[in-house]
Design an enzyme around this catalytic site. Structure first.
Site, PDB file in Angstrom:
ATOM      1  CE  LYS A   1      -3.597   0.193   0.299  1.00  0.00           C
ATOM      2  NZ  LYS A   1      -5.327   0.332  -0.854  1.00  0.00           N
TER       3      LYS A   1
ATOM      4  CG  HIS B   1     -10.893  -3.444  -2.348  1.00  0.00           C
ATOM      5  ND1 HIS B   1     -12.005  -3.398  -1.496  1.00  0.00           N
ATOM      6  CD2 HIS B   1      -9.762  -2.404  -2.369  1.00  0.00           C
ATOM      7  CE1 HIS B   1     -11.650  -2.300  -0.807  1.00  0.00           C
ATOM      8  NE2 HIS B   1     -10.206  -2.335  -1.620  1.00  0.00           N
TER       9      HIS B   1
END
Length: 424
Positions: free
Chosen positions: A195, A322
């Site tokens: 991330k 996701h």
């Protein structure tokens, strides 16, 4: 189906819960000390209970509570009826999403998010009533194990004023590699996702390069959540050529993503600019993305996510899943979807390692060798842990958090911080 064979809904219980969440950094800020979820229980006339899991933010809970009463008497096999009843009672409701999307919403997206946990619970009931696992209801199992990717985050050692958690600090390449070693060693992940959107792009490129050196056989992904301009995205794509399996949502919007895709040497993936079926024609026409990340929590459930898979197959798009902070009911739903989806071409995301063992099911599904073995029991194949549910509900009541706010939480410690897209 004859009237005698019908199995109707007799009631719904929605329980908001909270569980500890590490200080994971992202382009919006940092995770708060408590993650919010809601457990949905749908009861049927035969006494069985179907389970669903969803977001726990106050505006979303209010919409769930509006839908719950109108489900009484609904046949548990009537998924079209579920959607029709939910849409009718919600009317023009439009609640913004706080869980990884752009923030933009619409009535259709709102209905999809609200319908999802009820749909999963009804599929759980269908499976329990027929003695079949949910993946059979979605078309049949095509794989025995569903692969997941190790989800890496820049993070603080612990929340301010609290002890460090077991993963410790990750503020640069060394910390990210150490985090990856811990995750791969414990769960056996065969691919890794970072991330990004937290530090200047050059620092995140260095982290990707360090991961590639440490794990040369692991496909790598980078997701800055639209923190970069088109120009910056193209530059990062060029510098990570040969390092990344795909680059996820480097910049905002279908037009911006198309401009990057035209020059990037690797595929682009999204869970932010394609979030409903209506987004797909323009995305395909522009060539904005090559991979779509499904998420049954905001696509309207498992059957709608299966439909998305078929659309991706039609247009030659890759497919993954996701993830946001979640517990075992959601993981089970993801596993059943992955088991019945031939076109799951990339390992799915999961936050499960970050929940540090917290769960609301009695026997959580385990990630071993980077994958989860598909349950064969009726329905989702998981059982609600009522003691854990009660404890997490008490934590919800006591924690004082009612909406996710990564930006506001970071501003408590860095008052000058502002959320910007693009930041670089």
């Amino acid at each position: 189906m004859s009237a005698a064979a019908r199995l109707g809904v007799t009631g719904v219980t929605i329980t908001p819960i909270a569980f500890p969440d590490p200080p994971l950094l992202n382009s919006a800020g940092v995770h708060q000390p408590w993650a919010l979820r809601a457990v949905v229980e749908v009861r049927a006339a035969d006494g069985s209970v179907g389970l669903g899991e969803t977001y726990g933010d106050a505006p979303h809970l209010a919409l769930l509570e509006r839908v719950a009463p109108v489900l009484d008497g609904l046949d548990v096999f009537d998924l079209n009826g579920l959607r029709a009843r939910a849409a009718a009672v919600l009317g023009g409701a439009d609640a913004p999403d706080r869980h990884g999307l752009t923030g933009a919403s619409s009535t259709g997206k709102t209905v999809a998010r609200v319908v999802s946990p009820f749909e999963v619970a009804l599929l759980d009931l269908q499976g329990r009533s027929t003695g079949r696992p949910v993946h059979d209801l979605l078309g049949g199992r095509v794989r025995d194990r569903v692969p997941f990717s190790g989800y890496l985050f820049y993070k603080w050692a612990g929340h301010p004023g609290a002890p460090a958690d077991e993963y410790g600090e990750a503020a640069g390449p060394d910390g990210i590699v150490a985090q990856a070693r811990r995750m791969v060693g414990r769960y056996g992940f065969g691919s890794l996702k970072l991330k990004g959107g937290v530090f200047p792009p050059e620092e995140e490129i260095a982290a990707v390069a360090a991961l590639h050196e440490a794990f040369p056989d692991h496909p790598l992904r980078l997701d800055p959540n639209c923190a970069w301009s088109v120009e910056t995205s193209v530059r990062v794509a060029d510098k990570t050529d040969g390092l990344l399996e795909y680059l996820e949502d480097p910049t905002s919007g279908l037009a911006g993503m198309a401009a990057v895709a035209a020059q990037a040497p690797m595929p682009l993936a999204t869970n932010m600019c394609v979030v409903q079926p209506a987004d797909l024609p323009e995305a395909v026409r522009r060539g904005s993305v090559q991979i779509v990340l499904a998420d049954h929590h905001y696509w309207g459930g498992l059957t709608e996510s299966a439909s998305l898979a078929a659309l991706c197959r039609t247009w030659g798009l890759g497919l993954s899943m996701h993830s946001n902070s979640h517990l075992g009911i959601s993981l089970a739903a993801m596993v059943h979807l992955g088991a019945a989806t031939p076109d799951l071409t990339y390992a799915a995301d999961t936050h499960t390692p970050w929940q540090l063992g917290a769960d609301v099911v009695t026997e959580p599904l385990e990630i071993t060798g980077g994958a989860v073995t598909v349950p064969d029991g009726p329905g989702l194949g998981v059982t609600l842990d009522r003691e854990a549910l009660a404890r997490m509900h008490a934590d919800y009541l006591a924690c004082g958090i009612r909406e996710r706010d990564d930006t506001g939480y970071l501003q408590r410690f860095e008052p000058s911080y502002t959320r910007r897209r693009p930041r670089w």
